[in-house]
Scaffold this motif. Structure first.
Motif, PDB file in Angstrom:
ATOM      1  N   ASN A  22      23.153  61.688  35.733  1.00  0.00           N
ATOM      2  CA  ASN A  22      23.127  62.449  36.480  1.00  0.00           C
ATOM      3  C   ASN A  22      22.113  64.249  36.645  1.00  0.00           C
ATOM      4  N   LEU A  23      21.046  63.528  36.091  1.00  0.00           N
ATOM      5  CA  LEU A  23      20.015  64.030  36.625  1.00  0.00           C
ATOM      6  C   LEU A  23      18.620  63.839  37.811  1.00  0.00           C
ATOM      7  N   PRO A  24      17.940  64.791  38.142  1.00  0.00           N
ATOM      8  CA  PRO A  24      16.866  64.469  38.996  1.00  0.00           C
ATOM      9  C   PRO A  24      16.428  63.048  38.679  1.00  0.00           C
ATOM     10  N   GLU A  25      15.942  62.611  39.802  1.00  0.00           N
ATOM     11  CA  GLU A  25      15.302  61.086  39.401  1.00  0.00           C
ATOM     12  C   GLU A  25      14.254  61.353  40.533  1.00  0.00           C
ATOM     13  N   TYR A  26      13.024  60.910  40.056  1.00  0.00           N
ATOM     14  CA  TYR A  26      11.966  60.718  40.977  1.00  0.00           C
ATOM     15  C   TYR A  26      11.235  58.713  41.056  1.00  0.00           C
ATOM     16  N   ALA A  27      10.836  58.715  42.009  1.00  0.00           N
ATOM     17  CA  ALA A  27      10.223  57.501  41.835  1.00  0.00           C
ATOM     18  C   ALA A  27       9.185  56.772  42.379  1.00  0.00           C
ATOM     19  N   PHE A  28       8.253  55.980  42.289  1.00  0.00           N
ATOM     20  CA  PHE A  28       6.680  56.061  42.371  1.00  0.00           C
ATOM     21  C   PHE A  28       7.257  54.391  42.634  1.00  0.00           C
ATOM     22  N   SER A  29       6.919  54.022  44.160  1.00  0.00           N
ATOM     23  CA  SER A  29       6.763  53.274  45.140  1.00  0.00           C
ATOM     24  C   SER A  29       5.524  53.520  45.973  1.00  0.00           C
ATOM     25  N   GLY A  30       5.098  51.814  46.425  1.00  0.00           N
ATOM     26  CA  GLY A  30       3.772  51.624  47.127  1.00  0.00           C
ATOM     27  C   GLY A  30       3.188  50.163  47.169  1.00  0.00           C
ATOM     28  N   ARG A  31       1.950  49.743  47.651  1.00  0.00           N
ATOM     29  CA  ARG A  31       2.070  48.664  47.629  1.00  0.00           C
ATOM     30  C   ARG A  31       1.112  48.169  46.330  1.00  0.00           C
ATOM     31  N   PHE A  64      12.752  53.291  33.753  1.00  0.00           N
ATOM     32  CA  PHE A  64      13.247  53.663  34.082  1.00  0.00           C
ATOM     33  C   PHE A  64      12.704  55.010  32.889  1.00  0.00           C
ATOM     34  N   PHE A  65      12.103  56.234  32.681  1.00  0.00           N
ATOM     35  CA  PHE A  65      11.815  57.426  31.948  1.00  0.00           C
ATOM     36  C   PHE A  65      12.163  58.737  31.748  1.00  0.00           C
ATOM     37  N   LEU A  66      12.662  58.856  30.654  1.00  0.00           N
ATOM     38  CA  LEU A  66      13.521  59.851  30.668  1.00  0.00           C
ATOM     39  C   LEU A  66      12.557  61.218  30.202  1.00  0.00           C
ATOM     40  N   ILE A  67      12.276  62.396  30.862  1.00  0.00           N
ATOM     41  CA  ILE A  67      10.772  62.867  30.679  1.00  0.00           C
ATOM     42  C   ILE A  67      11.766  63.923  30.713  1.00  0.00           C
ATOM     43  N   ASN A  68      11.152  64.990  29.362  1.00  0.00           N
ATOM     44  CA  ASN A  68      11.593  66.445  28.792  1.00  0.00           C
ATOM     45  C   ASN A  68      13.251  66.660  28.979  1.00  0.00           C
ATOM     46  N   HIS A  69      13.996  65.289  28.857  1.00  0.00           N
ATOM     47  CA  HIS A  69      15.780  65.525  28.115  1.00  0.00           C
ATOM     48  C   HIS A  69      15.954  65.882  29.100  1.00  0.00           C
ATOM     49  N   GLU A  70      15.211  66.251  31.134  1.00  0.00           N
ATOM     50  CA  GLU A  70      16.155  66.501  32.067  1.00  0.00           C
ATOM     51  C   GLU A  70      15.599  66.047  33.934  1.00  0.00           C
ATOM     52  N   TRP A  71      14.675  64.818  32.936  1.00  0.00           N
ATOM     53  CA  TRP A  71      14.764  64.344  34.647  1.00  0.00           C
ATOM     54  C   TRP A  71      13.773  63.128  34.879  1.00  0.00           C
ATOM     55  N   TYR A  72      14.181  61.988  35.210  1.00  0.00           N
ATOM     56  CA  TYR A  72      14.057  60.452  35.007  1.00  0.00           C
ATOM     57  C   TYR A  72      12.081  60.531  36.309  1.00  0.00           C
ATOM     58  N   SER A  98      17.712  52.808  48.737  1.00  0.00           N
ATOM     59  CA  SER A  98      19.172  53.057  49.624  1.00  0.00           C
ATOM     60  C   SER A  98      19.838  53.468  49.056  1.00  0.00           C
ATOM     61  N   TYR A  99      19.677  52.770  47.866  1.00  0.00           N
ATOM     62  CA  TYR A  99      21.766  53.329  46.921  1.00  0.00           C
ATOM     63  C   TYR A  99      21.947  54.146  45.499  1.00  0.00           C
ATOM     64  N   ARG A 100      20.507  54.073  45.235  1.00  0.00           N
ATOM     65  CA  ARG A 100      20.532  54.933  44.082  1.00  0.00           C
ATOM     66  C   ARG A 100      20.414  56.442  44.232  1.00  0.00           C
ATOM     67  N   LYS A 101      21.570  57.168  43.480  1.00  0.00           N
ATOM     68  CA  LYS A 101      22.023  58.271  43.439  1.00  0.00           C
ATOM     69  C   LYS A 101      21.533  58.739  42.246  1.00  0.00           C
ATOM     70  N   ASN A 102      21.252  60.549  42.316  1.00  0.00           N
ATOM     71  CA  ASN A 102      20.220  61.304  41.974  1.00  0.00           C
ATOM     72  C   ASN A 102      18.209  61.150  42.121  1.00  0.00           C
ATOM     73  N   LEU A 103      18.148  59.867  43.264  1.00  0.00           N
ATOM     74  CA  LEU A 103      16.619  59.752  43.714  1.00  0.00           C
ATOM     75  C   LEU A 103      16.579  61.414  44.645  1.00  0.00           C
ATOM     76  N   LYS A 193      14.184  72.494  40.075  1.00  0.00           N
ATOM     77  CA  LYS A 193      14.947  73.909  39.585  1.00  0.00           C
ATOM     78  C   LYS A 193      16.606  73.885  41.293  1.00  0.00           C
ATOM     79  N   SER A 194      15.717  73.526  42.336  1.00  0.00           N
ATOM     80  CA  SER A 194      16.679  73.641  43.348  1.00  0.00           C
ATOM     81  C   SER A 194      17.463  72.345  43.077  1.00  0.00           C
ATOM     82  N   TYR A 195      17.974  71.492  42.352  1.00  0.00           N
ATOM     83  CA  TYR A 195      19.027  70.451  42.112  1.00  0.00           C
ATOM     84  C   TYR A 195      19.360  71.404  41.519  1.00  0.00           C
ATOM     85  N   LYS A 196      19.097  72.111  40.472  1.00  0.00           N
ATOM     86  CA  LYS A 196      19.995  72.384  38.813  1.00  0.00           C
ATOM     87  C   LYS A 196      21.171  73.899  39.694  1.00  0.00           C
ATOM     88  N   GLU A 197      20.224  74.200  40.683  1.00  0.00           N
ATOM     89  CA  GLU A 197      21.003  75.429  41.779  1.00  0.00           C
ATOM     90  C   GLU A 197      21.601  74.587  42.580  1.00  0.00           C
TER      91      GLU A 197
END
Ligand SMILES: Nc1nc2c(ncn2[C@@H]2O[C@H](COP(=O)(O)OP(=O)(O)OP(=O)(O)O)[C@@H](O)[C@H]2O)c(=O)[nH]1
Ligand SMILES: [Mg+2]
Length: 204
Positions: A22-31, A64-72, A98-103, A193-197
């Motif tokens: 249930n942590l925020p996740e950030y994805a890196f995509s592209g060609r 998947f990489f977990l950063i600072n125990h608080e985001w992916y 399409s389906y990744r929760k917490n993206l 921060k926005s996610y936490k709040e």
């Protein structure tokens, strides 16, 4: 934000294998070969956590990489390179977005020399239709003068606006020269921060 902990949490090839959190996740995509894995290493301040190669198609799974125990951070395979696995990869990427929760946010990377190709524009249309939050990262900016770089970005903006979507927020980075890390991390920190709040709701 200081990065004090980076943990590789696994590679997955199918949506049903992904683990949930249930942590925020950030994805890196592209060609393929635009510099996704390099940028993840740069952000994580870890030279080799994500596999980098001069040959396109080096990242084949979703990592998947977990950063600072608080985001992916997730490193996605590149789209549009190998003919052989093209369909499979496309499905994996689309299933993920399409389906990744917490993206929370997707970073769409483009090599600043070749910016917007048809395949990028198609992906942007898809993201907009799916209402996925994303921003653009122009990579390898050490390869162009700032005048040419800005011209390329203007062209990209024009092309996106022709489709009636607006140009999202963008970043310019060079892993080689060490530019752009601070801005991306600051952006992630704002989202965390926005996610936490509870000011932002995950994409799906
Ligand atoms: N000059 C320059 N080269 C870069 C930069 N970032 C990445 N590269 C190079 O670009 C090549 C591809 O980098 P990767 O990070 O593996 O690219 P990728 O997008 O993860 O590639 P796939 O996993 O195959 O989709 C490597 O040779 C990197 O060293 C940069 O900022 N400047
Ligand atoms: Mg890669």
């Amino acid at each position: 934000m200081k990065i004090f902990s980076v943990k590789f949490k696994g590679s997955f090839v199918k949506l049903h294998q992904f683990f949930f959190h249930n942590l925020p996740e950030y994805a890196f995509s592209g060609r393929s070969n635009v510099g996704k894995s390099s940028l993840i290493n740069f952000i994580a301040n870890c030279k080799k956590i994500a596999k980098v190669s001069s040959h396109p198609g080096s990242t084949k799974l979703i990592n998947f990489f977990l950063i600072n125990h608080e985001w992916y951070l997730t490193d996605l395979p590149g789209y549009g390179y190998s003919k052989r696995k093209k369909k499979e990869k496309r499905k994996l990427i689309l299933d993920y977005v399409s389906y990744r929760k917490n993206l929370i946010l997707l970073f769409l990377l483009m090599d600043c020399r070749t910016v917007l190709q048809k395949i990028d524009l198609d992906f942007i249309k898809k993201l907009n239709n799916l209402k996925i939050r994303f921003c653009i990262v122009f990579t390898k900016t050490d390869k162009l003068s700032s005048r040419i770089l800005d011209k390329k970005i203007d062209l990209c903006k024009e092309e996106i606006e022709k489709t009636s979507f607006s140009m999202p927020k963008y970043f310019k980075v060079s892993v080689k020269k060490g530019y752009g890390r601070k801005e991306i991390i600051q952006h992630i920190q704002n989202f965390n921060k926005s996610y936490k709040e509870k000011l932002i709701i995950p994409n799906s």
